[in-house]
Design an enzyme around this catalytic site. Structure first.
Site: not given
Ligand code: EPU
Length: 450
Positions: A119, A335
């Site tokens: 997203d 976040v």
């Molecule tokens: N971030 C960085 N660099 C990275 C990784 C993350 O700057 O290498 C930042 C992101 O930009 C964000 C923050 O760290 O600002 C948190 O990101 P995170 O990596 O925790 O999120 P994600 O793993 O990409 C998952 C879920 C999301 C959920 C978040 C937080 C999946 C596929 N997605 O995303 O779910 O919001 O954790 O709990 O597991 C959804 O289901 O609609 C969704 C967006």
């Protein structure tokens, strides 16, 4: 392309069963690539992101049997046939980048995965993933390809455990590092790790598989080398985002919904906020019942945060609920920097919401000195007028569905594919609760794939 037509103004009443969690299931499938043994999953949700992830696994060589009726799926990857994930999966979801972690320990071939999608709720870089994998000894570089970029990764000398401090407790980076660390020599310590329930579900699965992983009180996760794996049977945790979505829709429509399979432990911070505004809930033996019992009053302050805080994926439906609540409430999104895109549409429907670039509330977050609109003030109650919506992302999509359920006129919602990615049988579940919602075929619109 499909559209939803919703005529709101009805209370949601009845019982539904919570589906398996998208953000656990997709990672579990990737984790199964670590071994050449059969993995059987129960409570598998029939959603778009699972389909996409299965297609990615098939590309690698997985054999899959999915009994959708019984929600059971077997996946077996006796050998990695290729470690090249085709470019057509570029931007599909967040999963391709996680395949690097799983494949690095499984194959000494070069691994090529397209850029991560998901997203559009912020920049969503993958720098933490890359740095962590590089610390374990992987060589990773980003290369421009003919159409899109791709990550090239290899660990010809093998991976070696080390101590990694994540700059932020990123869910994806923690999962990717754990996957790579399972087969890395020695012990890997991941500090400042994410401890979301979905990460725990991944760890439970990996422990059954044969991994040695421990979670420590200082938010560190220790992973010891293992490469002897066994067949696994695993029941996927229920989806706490789906549970919250129906819970707030039940309370906002002044209804009463029992959600079978809702896990109390995963919902603590939400249940506290629901109680603060006067929303009703009863934790029962096999689920949680949510209901409206008295006039709701605002005045809450919510800061989204990593677990065990109030989840970022919960704020969108909760904001819609707050538009129906008497008083002024404040939300500070810490976040993602850009997760209030849906607010404009709520305002057009009649909601009284103002966005701010400052951190409103107790703490200053990573976006304090940026120009991102990441705090809001919502005043209620406001009647919402029906509209035509085009969904920008999954969770905003449910916020629009909720808003439409609150408006007595007919609303039309397009870009339904976003909802299909994460909500199993959305229409069927809402119809069973008494909602007037139907699905129609409409002329195609552009799709830009949480
Ligand atoms: N971030 C960085 N660099 C990275 C990784 C993350 O700057 O290498 C930042 C992101 O930009 C964000 C923050 O760290 O600002 C948190 O990101 P995170 O990596 O925790 O999120 P994600 O793993 O990409 C998952 C879920 C999301 C959920 C978040 C937080 C999946 C596929 N997605 O995303 O779910 O919001 O954790 O709990 O597991 C959804 O289901 O609609 C969704 C967006």
């Amino acid at each position: 392309m499909n559209q939803l037509k919703i005529r709101g103004g009805k209370k949601l009443e009845g019982t539904i069963r919570a589906s398996g969690a998208k953000n656990a299931m997709t990672k579990l499938l990737v984790a199964s690539l670590l071994s050449d043994k059969k993995c059987t999953f129960h409570n598998v949700p029939d959603i778009g992101d699972v389909e996409i992830t299965l297609n990615l696994c098939r590309e690698i060589g997985s054999q899959i049997k999915w009994d959708k009726e019984n929600k059971t799926l077997e996946i077996f990857t006796p050998e990695v046939k290729t470690s090249y994930v085709p470019q057509r999966y570029s931007g599909s979801n967040r999963i391709p980048i996680l395949m690097i972690g799983a494949l690095l320990g499984r194959t000494d071939q070069d691994i090529i995965v397209p850029t991560a999608g998901g997203d559009l709720i912020g920049a969503r870089p993958v720098d933490f993933h890359i740095r962590a994998l590089q610390s374990l000894g992987a060589r990773i570089e980003y290369r421009e390809m003919r159409k899109e970029g791709a990550y090239f990764a290899q660990a010809h000398q093998g991976l070696k455990g080390t101590s990694i401090v994540l700059q932020y407790p990123s869910v994806g980076a923690t999962e990717n590092t754990i996957l790579a660390a399972v087969r890395a020599k020695g012990t890997t310590v991941i500090q400042n790790a994410a401890i979301e329930p979905e990460v725990m579900d991944l760890i439970l699965f990996l422990q059954k598989l044969g991994a040695n992983i421990s979670i420590h009180a200082d938010r560190s996760i220790h992973v010891r080398h293992s490469n002897a794996f066994q067949e696994v049977e695993h029941t996927v945790m229920t989806d706490r985002n789906e549970v919250l979505s129906y819970a707030v829709a039940a309370v906002a429509t002044k209804g009463r919904v029992f959600i079978e399979g809702a896990e109390h432990l995963h919902m603590i911070s939400f249940l506290n906020k629901l109680r603060e505004i006067g929303g009703g809930f009863l934790v029962r033996k096999n689920g949680i019942e949510f209901f409206y019992e008295k006039e709701l009053t605002g005045g809450v302050h919510i800061e989204t945060d990593v677990h065990p805080g109030f989840m970022t994926d919960w704020q969108q439906p909760f904001v819609v609920l707050l538009t129906q609540v008497k008083g002024t409430s404040v939300i500070h999104e810490t976040v993602y920097e850009n997760r209030f895109g849906y607010v404009q549409m709520l305002k057009a429907m009649g909601a009284d919401i103002e966005l701010f670039t400052h951190c409103l509330g107790g703490k200053s977050c990573r976006f304090a000195s940026s120009n991102h609109l990441h705090s809001l003030v919502v005043k209620g109650p406001s009647p919402l007028q029906a509209k035509e919506f085009s969904i920008p992302d999954l969770r905003a999509g449910f916020a629009y569905v909720m808003a439409a359920l609150l408006s007595p006129e007919e609303s039309t919602i397009s870009n339904v594919d976003f909802l299909d990615r994460g909500y199993e049988d959305l229409v069927g579940k809402l119809v069973s609760l008494g909602a007037d919602i139907s699905r129609h075929c409409a002329p195609p619109v552009a799709f830009a794939g949480g």
